[in-house]
Design an enzyme around this catalytic site. Structure first.
Site: not given
Ligand code: DGL
Length: 281
Positions: A12-13, A44-45, A75-77, A160, A194-196
């Site tokens: 993941d990011s 990353y988003g 990570c979805n992104t 974060e 988003c996994t966050h």
């Molecule tokens: N947790 C990630 C996701 O599922 C990335 C979020 C990010 O870095 O912006 O999209």
């Protein structure tokens, strides 16, 4: 030819993939896992396609170099922006026996079974929403559903910085939920795409009607991996069975260890690494 068994890579990011790792470990505890958070470059988003692809490829190459044969982009992104290119263009060149899997397809597969009225909301990063990945994947399987996306560009920054559950986060949690509700007031199922975001779940719940279902991805991805390994015995044999977990971060490992220990509910010891620019592009 069989591969030397390796750890399952989870990328993941930043911290978000830990919400997936937790469920992977409780569903499939027998395997070894190697988690990599690119915290130095998260989020990353809001980044461009090219950067997300390049950063993700660097992470994938690092995990392969450390012996992983199977990587989950938790990570979805990265799943939305980089997975397909890596699968189609990079894997055949790096090692066609290795696999990289994402989190969007398994979530889309389940989503149509969760909604009662066919109105699904997706909360995700700007990159994921702009990619249209959820709309496309869900429409393929459940053409009668209405999918409404809402980008939440501030949420990953808050998480974060470990401010996700602080009082300051409420403003931005409410803002994006209200925007989603305004677009489609009939939504009965919200996917945390988003996994966050499961880290914000207690706050999200405060601004969503009781009967609305909030869906995280951890158990969905864990079930999907279990199914994948059942259907691909050669990949199952390529995963080592030591029941261990280790952590890599591109940021300060002491800080990562502190925060990750909170998210994982167990002591975490991380190693700091630098990702090498990929030479493949
Ligand atoms: N947790 C990630 C996701 O599922 C990335 C979020 C990010 O870095 O912006 O999209």
């Amino acid at each position: 030819m069989d591969m030397i068994p390796g750890k399952i890579g989870v990328f993941d990011s930043g911290y978000g993939g830990l919400t997936i790792l937790k469920d992977l470990r409780s569903r499939l505890p027998q395997y070894d896992y190697l988690y990599l958070g690119d915290n130095a470059r998260a989020p990353y988003g809001n980044r461009s396609f090219d950067l997300i692809y390049r950063f993700t490829l660097e992470a994938v190459e690092e995990l392969f170099a450390r012996g992983c044969n199977l990587i989950i982009l938790a990570c979805n992104t990265a799943s939305a922006k980089a997975l397909r290119t890596i699968q189609m263009r990079d894997l055949p060149r790096i090692d066609p026996r290795k696999r990289v899997l994402g989190v969007i397809r398994p979530t889309a597969e389940i989503s149509g079974q969760l909604t009662r009225n066919g109105h699904i909301g997706v909360l995700a990063t700007r990159g994921t929403i702009d990619s249209g990945s959820y709309d496309i994947e869900i429409a393929k399987l459940y053409p009668d559903t209405t999918v409404t996306g809402q980008a939440c560009p501030m949420w990953v920054y808050l998480i974060e910085q470990n401010e996700g559950l602080g009082p300051g986060a409420d403003y931005f949690v409410r803002k994006y939920i209200d925007e989603l509700k305004k677009k489609d007031p009939l939504i009965d199922t919200i996917i945390l795409g988003c996994t966050h975001y499961p880290i914000l779940a207690p706050k999200i719940r405060n601004y969503v009607d009781e009967q609305v279902r909030i869906v995280g991805q951890g158990d969905i991805v864990a079930d999907s991996l279990a199914d994948y390994l059942r259907r691909h015995p050669e990949m199952e044999r390529a995963c080592s069975h030591g029941a261990s977990v280790s952590f890599l971060t591109t940021e300060n490992p002491v800080r990562f260890s502190e925060l990750a220990s909170i998210f994982m509910g167990a002591h975490v010891e991380a190693e700091g690494i630098t990702l090498q620019p990929t030479h493949s592009l």
